[in-house]
Design an enzyme around this catalytic site. Sequence first.
Site, PDB file in Angstrom:
ATOM      1  N   ASP A  53     -34.625  13.152   9.347  1.00 24.96           N
ATOM      2  CA  ASP A  53     -35.342  12.517   9.121  1.00 24.96           C
ATOM      3  C   ASP A  53     -35.881  11.598   7.678  1.00 24.96           C
ATOM      4  O   ASP A  53     -36.322  12.689   6.729  1.00 24.96           O
ATOM      5  CB  ASP A  53     -36.591  12.303  10.280  1.00 24.96           C
ATOM      6  CG  ASP A  53     -37.215  11.059  10.204  1.00 24.96           C
ATOM      7  OD1 ASP A  53     -37.410   9.869   9.316  1.00 24.96           O
ATOM      8  OD2 ASP A  53     -38.876  10.780  11.024  1.00 24.96           O
ATOM      9  N   ASP A 365      12.629  -5.337 -34.445  1.00 26.35           N
ATOM     10  CA  ASP A 365      11.451  -5.663 -34.376  1.00 26.35           C
ATOM     11  C   ASP A 365      10.495  -7.299 -34.102  1.00 26.35           C
ATOM     12  O   ASP A 365      11.749  -7.980 -34.253  1.00 26.35           O
ATOM     13  CB  ASP A 365      10.154  -4.905 -35.358  1.00 26.35           C
ATOM     14  CG  ASP A 365       9.207  -5.184 -34.696  1.00 26.35           C
ATOM     15  OD1 ASP A 365       8.015  -5.594 -33.908  1.00 26.35           O
ATOM     16  OD2 ASP A 365       8.406  -3.990 -33.453  1.00 26.35           O
ATOM     17  N   ASP A 366       9.422  -7.339 -34.479  1.00 24.63           N
ATOM     18  CA  ASP A 366       9.422  -9.566 -34.042  1.00 24.63           C
ATOM     19  C   ASP A 366      10.002  -9.926 -35.551  1.00 24.63           C
ATOM     20  O   ASP A 366       9.848  -9.174 -36.627  1.00 24.63           O
ATOM     21  CB  ASP A 366       7.747  -9.447 -33.840  1.00 24.63           C
ATOM     22  CG  ASP A 366       8.159 -10.953 -33.425  1.00 24.63           C
ATOM     23  OD1 ASP A 366       8.274 -11.066 -33.521  1.00 24.63           O
ATOM     24  OD2 ASP A 366       6.072 -10.822 -33.779  1.00 24.63           O
ATOM     25  N   TRP A 476       8.426  -3.129 -25.103  1.00 25.40           N
ATOM     26  CA  TRP A 476       8.365  -4.906 -24.448  1.00 25.40           C
ATOM     27  C   TRP A 476       6.531  -5.253 -25.229  1.00 25.40           C
ATOM     28  O   TRP A 476       5.337  -3.876 -24.351  1.00 25.40           O
ATOM     29  CB  TRP A 476       8.354  -4.325 -23.218  1.00 25.40           C
ATOM     30  CG  TRP A 476       7.964  -5.428 -22.036  1.00 25.40           C
ATOM     31  CD1 TRP A 476       6.304  -5.753 -21.935  1.00 25.40           C
ATOM     32  CD2 TRP A 476       8.510  -6.011 -20.636  1.00 25.40           C
ATOM     33  NE1 TRP A 476       6.418  -6.912 -21.402  1.00 25.40           N
ATOM     34  CE2 TRP A 476       7.888  -7.149 -19.789  1.00 25.40           C
ATOM     35  CE3 TRP A 476       9.776  -5.556 -20.778  1.00 25.40           C
ATOM     36  CZ2 TRP A 476       8.203  -7.348 -19.327  1.00 25.40           C
ATOM     37  CZ3 TRP A 476      10.632  -6.795 -19.368  1.00 25.40           C
ATOM     38  CH2 TRP A 476       9.407  -7.593 -18.390  1.00 25.40           C
ATOM     39  N   ASP A 477       6.649  -6.015 -25.793  1.00 23.22           N
ATOM     40  CA  ASP A 477       5.266  -5.896 -26.034  1.00 23.22           C
ATOM     41  C   ASP A 477       4.205  -6.763 -25.033  1.00 23.22           C
ATOM     42  O   ASP A 477       4.794  -7.396 -24.694  1.00 23.22           O
ATOM     43  CB  ASP A 477       4.871  -6.177 -27.672  1.00 23.22           C
ATOM     44  CG  ASP A 477       3.705  -5.993 -28.190  1.00 23.22           C
ATOM     45  OD1 ASP A 477       2.741  -5.077 -27.863  1.00 23.22           O
ATOM     46  OD2 ASP A 477       4.347  -5.972 -29.523  1.00 23.22           O
ATOM     47  N   ASP A 547      -0.720   1.056 -32.566  1.00 24.49           N
ATOM     48  CA  ASP A 547      -0.580   0.503 -33.530  1.00 24.49           C
ATOM     49  C   ASP A 547      -0.641   1.051 -34.943  1.00 24.49           C
ATOM     50  O   ASP A 547      -0.093   1.470 -35.597  1.00 24.49           O
ATOM     51  CB  ASP A 547      -0.977  -1.043 -33.416  1.00 24.49           C
ATOM     52  CG  ASP A 547      -0.188  -1.977 -32.922  1.00 24.49           C
ATOM     53  OD1 ASP A 547       0.907  -1.663 -32.504  1.00 24.49           O
ATOM     54  OD2 ASP A 547      -0.433  -3.202 -32.725  1.00 24.49           O
TER      55      ASP A 547
END
Length: 728
Positions: A53, A365-366, A476-477, A547
């Site tokens: 209890d 890259d980009d 894949w960013d 990064d």
Amino acid sequence: MGIQFDEKHRMFHLQGKATSYVIQLERDGYVTHQYWGRKIRQFRNSNRQQYIDRSFSPNPYYRDRTFSLDNLPQEYPQYGNSDFRKPAYHIQLENGSTVTDLRYKSHRMYSGKPKLTGLPATYAGQADAETLELVMQDEYLDLEVQLLYTVFSNYDVVTRSVQFRNKGKQKLKLLQASSVSVDFRRSDFDMLTFPGAWGKERHMEKRPLQSGIQSAESTRGASSHQQHPFIGLMEKHTTEDHGEVFGFHLVYSGNFLAQAEVDQFAATRVTLGINPFDFSWLLEPGEIFQTPEAVLVYSSNGLGGMSGTLHRFYQQHLVRGEHKDKKRPILINNWEATYFDFDAGKIEQIARAGSKLGIELFVLDDGWFQNRNSDSTSLGDWFVDKKKLPNGLEDVAKRINEFGMQFGLWLEPEMVSVDSELYREYPDWCLHVPDRYRTESRDQLVLDFSREDVRKEIIKRISAILGSAPIAYVKWDMNRHLSEVGSASLPAERQRETAHRHMLGVYEVMETLTSRFPHILFESCSGGGGRYDPGVLYYMPQTWTSDNTDAVSRLKIQYATSLLYPVASMAAHVSDVPNHQVHRFTSLAMRGDVAMAGNLGYELDLTKLSEEEKQVVSQQIEFYKEIRSLVQFGNFYRLKSPFEGNETAWMFVTEDKTEAYVCYYRVLAEPAAPLAALRMKGLDLAKDYYVQGTDEVYSGEELEYSGIRIPTALQGDFVSHTWHLKSE
């Protein structure tokens, strides 16, 4: 091993390689958690629940004050009927109430492991695993909740997920749907989490559990740089090699909540799943909702034991595809060499220089697509910029292939620039809320992948690019998080489903493209390591770790990442100095020694290297090719933690223990540096090991018990030393 059900005691005993997980059905079908830990041959419930209890703990049974859900250890606790702790799920009925009452209904046990529809999950063959489907039911609602457990014969891992089935006549609204809940009858733990930031991902933190709630979570629409979908409980004074560890890892890439609650009775409840913040899901009659999977890992041999289990388990039961067990290529990425300022001639120059040094893959890259001369434009317009690349990607790839190198490409499929033809044509295709400003980040918005028309168009455009040239690799960013999370295609009552529906859409696009182009090695990235999680690892076998390519910063990032992920998933590059993120100068030797502890790559202008630097890089590449399989697929051991001092050390050992590669790093010079030895792990104590490049030979016993001397010739800041060991 496997799963046994004791009908007399109504008890399920799940057994893995060296662990047991025990569930018991209490009176009237309450599903309780009895044990998780070291393997027990036969569980007889010696530490059974005590019923006493307790004041202010309500009782569901008339005049029985000893039974209360408020102190009952449960497998999937609910809200509203005497348990005041945080529930595992929360449902709103048509009348506005949120009280439910789940009880055991049935169960089924079978070999193997089912797939989860639309979600990434671990997998297993019929001989590798056994699964328990335990069905709970709220009779009033005719709601079924299926708890799915899989135990693996060769691992101390239990996976869990939950499926909600509305078999009733009224609409239900899920307000919370966790993947797992575990109640421990103790709270003497330290909690392990992995907070961070961009360029500072997964910096491990350990702190004692306190009364109340402590958590790690993301509301960014991604697993994020800032937190990680993992929570660990460790017994006090746990080390790399000693102590119990209970780890919870979510196979999901969106908003999550990992939470530990210590209650008034010093018991601990851990829940993990989709973050309930700004989440709901309308469950119509006949509909099903499936939660993501949670991986539960147990170790009685400290953090190293947990890591070893997760490394092997993820590599064999989560990573898929042609590249799963293949050696990863050494690459050169042009990003920090050129940023957006390049043309086909410059790319060819860097590739030619790389081929002479032994590099195997060039990654463009980009900046290769139309009008992309900064990060403020053209995402979504996946068409080649003929000013930079007048003869297209096929011509660039052909030139690179002629150097004996493969060709790779950067993409950011989930985003759209405000300054783009795609956005001008379809302004409602991004996540947004009517009449509200569309918050931009890097001048870009997030495409609404909850929409089928958006997914189809992006799959079409990316497929055209990937089929246009001999592309062997894709980075894949994903360079921003989600804001104004709403969808033009969903009704008002389903708007809070947007974030999860978007994540399911991302998974669908990933599944389609990686299946359509199985020969391509996909590497995931989100501003570096902002979406380094088990969900994406299911589709892409490696991740751009951060990064931040500074060698000193990478010690902590790679060390902490290694606690959860296999080294073969961890991309690491040598970049220029001063470093572009923290502006630190480190030696080319140390940069190489850090990057060679992962999947080696280079990210600098190779045409500007001196003859001496070219020789160093050439030697690094030649040596890495010799140890590549060892590093990427060997057994990994951490020796010294950068979170505990000025030194870092780790090592790699082949499965047969005939070869090892040992790395030591010191950040700052000290006026009275310790004359220390580095003690190793994982060797064959009975073998003799030859230190390559020297005439030294030592037994495994000596190297582990006494250690090897750290050269005193290491002078100055930011230094490293490695040993390559082979037995006869």
